[in-house]
Enzyme design. Structure first.
Site, short mmCIF file in Angstrom:
data_model
loop_
_atom_site.label_atom_id
_atom_site.label_comp_id
_atom_site.label_asym_id
_atom_site.label_seq_id
_atom_site.Cartn_x
_atom_site.Cartn_y
_atom_site.Cartn_z
N GLU A 67 -18.05 -3.25 4.47
CA GLU A 67 -17.53 -1.90 4.69
C GLU A 67 -18.35 -0.84 3.96
O GLU A 67 -18.36 0.32 4.37
CB GLU A 67 -16.08 -1.90 4.18
CG GLU A 67 -15.38 -0.58 4.24
CD GLU A 67 -13.96 -0.66 3.73
OE1 GLU A 67 -13.56 -1.70 3.19
OE2 GLU A 67 -13.26 0.36 3.86
N ASP A 111 -7.25 2.37 10.65
CA ASP A 111 -7.02 2.01 9.26
C ASP A 111 -5.68 2.66 8.87
O ASP A 111 -4.99 3.24 9.72
CB ASP A 111 -8.17 2.47 8.35
CG ASP A 111 -8.54 1.36 7.35
OD1 ASP A 111 -7.65 0.54 7.02
OD2 ASP A 111 -9.68 1.31 6.89
N GLU A 130 -1.33 -10.32 4.34
CA GLU A 130 -2.57 -10.28 3.57
C GLU A 130 -2.54 -11.23 2.37
O GLU A 130 -1.52 -11.40 1.72
CB GLU A 130 -2.80 -8.86 3.06
CG GLU A 130 -4.09 -8.68 2.28
CD GLU A 130 -4.28 -7.23 1.85
OE1 GLU A 130 -5.18 -6.59 2.39
OE2 GLU A 130 -3.53 -6.75 0.98
N HIS A 145 -11.38 -7.57 6.11
CA HIS A 145 -12.29 -6.45 5.89
C HIS A 145 -13.67 -7.06 5.60
O HIS A 145 -13.77 -8.00 4.81
CB HIS A 145 -11.85 -5.63 4.68
CG HIS A 145 -10.53 -4.93 4.87
ND1 HIS A 145 -9.33 -5.49 4.51
CD2 HIS A 145 -10.25 -3.72 5.39
CE1 HIS A 145 -8.36 -4.65 4.80
NE2 HIS A 145 -8.88 -3.57 5.34
N HIS A 198 -8.18 -10.55 2.67
CA HIS A 198 -8.54 -9.16 2.41
C HIS A 198 -10.04 -8.91 2.52
O HIS A 198 -10.47 -8.06 3.30
CB HIS A 198 -8.01 -8.64 1.06
CG HIS A 198 -8.49 -7.25 0.78
ND1 HIS A 198 -9.48 -6.96 -0.12
CD2 HIS A 198 -8.17 -6.07 1.36
CE1 HIS A 198 -9.72 -5.66 -0.11
NE2 HIS A 198 -8.93 -5.09 0.77
N HIS A 250 -2.58 0.00 8.18
CA HIS A 250 -1.82 -0.51 7.01
C HIS A 250 -0.59 0.39 6.87
O HIS A 250 -0.67 1.42 6.19
CB HIS A 250 -2.63 -0.38 5.72
CG HIS A 250 -3.93 -1.09 5.67
ND1 HIS A 250 -4.15 -2.19 4.87
CD2 HIS A 250 -5.13 -0.86 6.28
CE1 HIS A 250 -5.42 -2.59 5.00
NE2 HIS A 250 -6.03 -1.81 5.84
N HIS A 302 -6.26 -2.02 13.80
CA HIS A 302 -6.26 -2.15 12.33
C HIS A 302 -5.58 -0.97 11.67
O HIS A 302 -6.10 0.15 11.68
CB HIS A 302 -7.71 -2.29 11.85
CG HIS A 302 -7.85 -2.53 10.38
ND1 HIS A 302 -7.91 -3.79 9.83
CD2 HIS A 302 -7.94 -1.68 9.33
CE1 HIS A 302 -8.04 -3.69 8.52
NE2 HIS A 302 -8.05 -2.41 8.18
N SER A 358 -8.86 -13.03 -6.99
CA SER A 358 -10.12 -13.70 -7.32
C SER A 358 -9.99 -14.59 -8.56
O SER A 358 -10.90 -15.36 -8.85
CB SER A 358 -11.22 -12.65 -7.53
OG SER A 358 -10.79 -11.72 -8.50
O1 MCF Z 1 -9.61 -0.70 5.22
C1 MCF Z 1 -9.36 0.06 4.07
C2 MCF Z 1 -10.51 -0.07 3.13
N1 MCF Z 1 -10.85 -1.42 2.76
C3 MCF Z 1 -10.00 -2.27 2.11
N2 MCF Z 1 -8.71 -2.22 2.00
C4 MCF Z 1 -7.82 -1.36 2.51
C5 MCF Z 1 -8.04 -0.32 3.43
N3 MCF Z 1 -6.92 0.36 3.60
C6 MCF Z 1 -5.99 -0.21 2.85
N4 MCF Z 1 -6.50 -1.25 2.19
C7 MCF Z 1 -5.70 -2.06 1.24
C8 MCF Z 1 -5.94 -3.53 1.33
O2 MCF Z 1 -5.20 -4.12 2.34
O3 MCF Z 1 -6.04 -1.70 -0.06
C9 MCF Z 1 -5.92 -2.80 -0.93
C10 MCF Z 1 -5.60 -4.01 -0.07
O4 MCF Z 1 -4.27 -4.34 -0.16
C11 MCF Z 1 -7.21 -2.87 -1.66
S1 MCF Z 1 -7.45 -4.24 -2.75
C12 MCF Z 1 -6.43 -3.94 -4.07
FE FE Z 2 -8.14 -1.64 6.26
#
Ligand code: MCF
Ligand code: FE
Length: 409
Positions: A213, A311, A145, A210, A183, A67, A65, A149
């Site tokens: 968390e 992450d 992704e 996710h 997401h 990004h 995992h 909502s």
């Molecule tokens: O895993 C971490 C924390 N949890 C959620 N989202 C993300 C994380 N790292 C990056 N993200 C990204 C997610 O893919 O942040 C955005 C999303 O695009 C948050 S929602 C606007």
């Molecule tokens: Fe993440």
């Protein structure tokens, strides 16, 4: 055909066998793993390379995992509170995305590669990282992704998702596998989820989500209260959870999903995850966002397959998987250190491979793909039981790496 010999071969097979004075013979696939003298005798035409003293050969590591699109972040995002972090992501994501050009992607991917990551799962929010993923030598599961909502925008959001998914199909290969990321339960409308999951079902795509968390997420989903309520009020006068935790999970039944985090899961949720996918443990991310520590033993009791995720650099200071493994080792101080080290090597190899649907990697065994890394320890390891711990303590970068038998480090 090549043979590499080393002081130790960490096979990561079902018995977690460690072979002393061993060797691996391979072309794109692994041809033989065993004692050095025998492997050399059985494969007389192979080119033999003897690694330096204190060498270890093991399967390439797997980060389930990350990004990449957030790789430009260093100190921009706000840490210490999940909701504040989320707000800072929303405020800064366009800038961070712009700041991550080709060089930034290349560095992020290289940091993983030098640490021995030969396969990873990447969550792509915008599709900007596709070229960089295509060019990287690693095997990548590319999770497109989807989130949103507001029911009024469902069609637009879905169209944009479909376009990105389609584009990733154009790059489809053994090394770049398109997949779907929902997401989260708090950000994705159930109708949008259904639409994206229908595609995943039809095309047999892997999924990532996710899940559970933060305590704020738990409180919001279970009681419709807390920090999430205040945060969501900016978008909606009277926000309500769109579904409960089991309703969300049920949508993934029979599919194969990597649930990231899962640090505040209930027993029945862990049970569900164990039967319908795996869990990506992203410890550093959890720590910097002030989220709870995963209860590894409770998850293992429910037979959850745990994997390791760094992450993104959006919530970590490193994509080096050994940095992550060290942090995990030190954080779970109530688990016996030798036992945990062994677990962690399994999480980052076999379990990661299974979670990403890469059944031919993660283990050194005849017939598997030759995704192999070598590490040189600073000194002799007197007992082989100590090897996983010493590897985690001392490794920063690998000595060499091979993917499908081709040298990549
Ligand atoms: O895993 C971490 C924390 N949890 C959620 N989202 C993300 C994380 N790292 C990056 N993200 C990204 C997610 O893919 O942040 C955005 C999303 O695009 C948050 S929602 C606007
Ligand atoms: Fe993440």
């Amino acid at each position: 055909m090549k043979i590499l010999t080393a002081d130790y071969i960490l096979t990561c097979d079902d018995d977690f066998s460690i072979i002393e004075d061993g060797a691996v013979c391979f072309d794109e696939k692994i041809i033989e793993v065993g004692k050095k003298d025998e492997v050399i005798k059985n494969n007389p035409y192979a080119i033999v390379k003897h690694l330096s003293p204190n060498s270890v050969i093991m399967p390439g590591l797997i980060n389930t995992h990350t990004h990449l699109e957030y790789s430009a972040n260093k100190t921009t995002l706000i840490y210490g509170d999940f909701i504040k972090w989320l707000q800072s992501v929303i405020a800064n994501r366009d800038k961070l995305k712009e700041d991550c050009g080709a060089e930034c992607y290349k560095n992020a991917i290289e940091q993983m590669l030098l640490s021995g990551v030969t396969a990873f799962g990447n969550i792509s929010s915008f599709g900007d990282d596709l070229d960089a993923c295509f060019e990287s030598p690693q095997k990548i599961v590319y999770f497109n992704e989807i989130l949103g909502s507001n029911p009024d925008f469902i069609d637009d959001v879905f169209l944009n998702f479909e376009k990105r998914l389609q584009k990733s199909y154009e790059f489809f290969s053994r090394d770049l596998i398109p997949a779907v990321s929902i997401h989260s339960i708090y950000s994705t409308h159930p109708m949008l989820m259904d639409m994206a999951l229908n595609i995943a079902k039809k095309d047999k795509l892997l999924i990532s989500a996710h899940f559970m968390e933060s305590l704020a997420e738990r409180e919001w989903i279970d009681r419709g209260e807390g920090d999430f309520y205040e945060f969501l009020k900016i978008f909606n006068q009277n926000p309500k959870p769109m579904q409960n935790a089991m309703e969300f999970l049920e949508k993934f039944r029979g599919l194969k999903t990597i649930f990231a985090h899962g640090v505040v899961c209930k027993k029945e949720e862990l049970k569900f995850i164990s039967k319908n996918g795996s869990l990506s443990h992203c410890l550093v991310s959890n720590r910097v966002l002030n989220n709870p520590l995963l209860n590894i033993e409770e998850a293992l009791k429910e037979e959850v397959s745990i994997t390791i995720g760094t992450d993104g650099l959006s919530s970590n200071n490193s994509l080096n998987i050994w940095d992550e493994l060290r942090a995990v080792l030190f954080a779970h101080s109530h688990i016996d250190v030798l036992k945990l080290s062994k677990y962690l090597i399994t999480f980052a190899t076999v379990n990661g491979a299974k979670a990403l649907g890469l059944d031919d990697v993660g283990m050194l065994k005849i017939g598997k793909s030759a995704d192999i890394i070598t590490v040189i320890l600073p000194d002799k390891v007197l007992k082989k039981e100590q090897l996983p711990l010493e590897l985690i303590l001392h490794t920063k970068e690998v000595k060499s790496g091979y993917i499908d038998g081709e040298r990549c480090v």
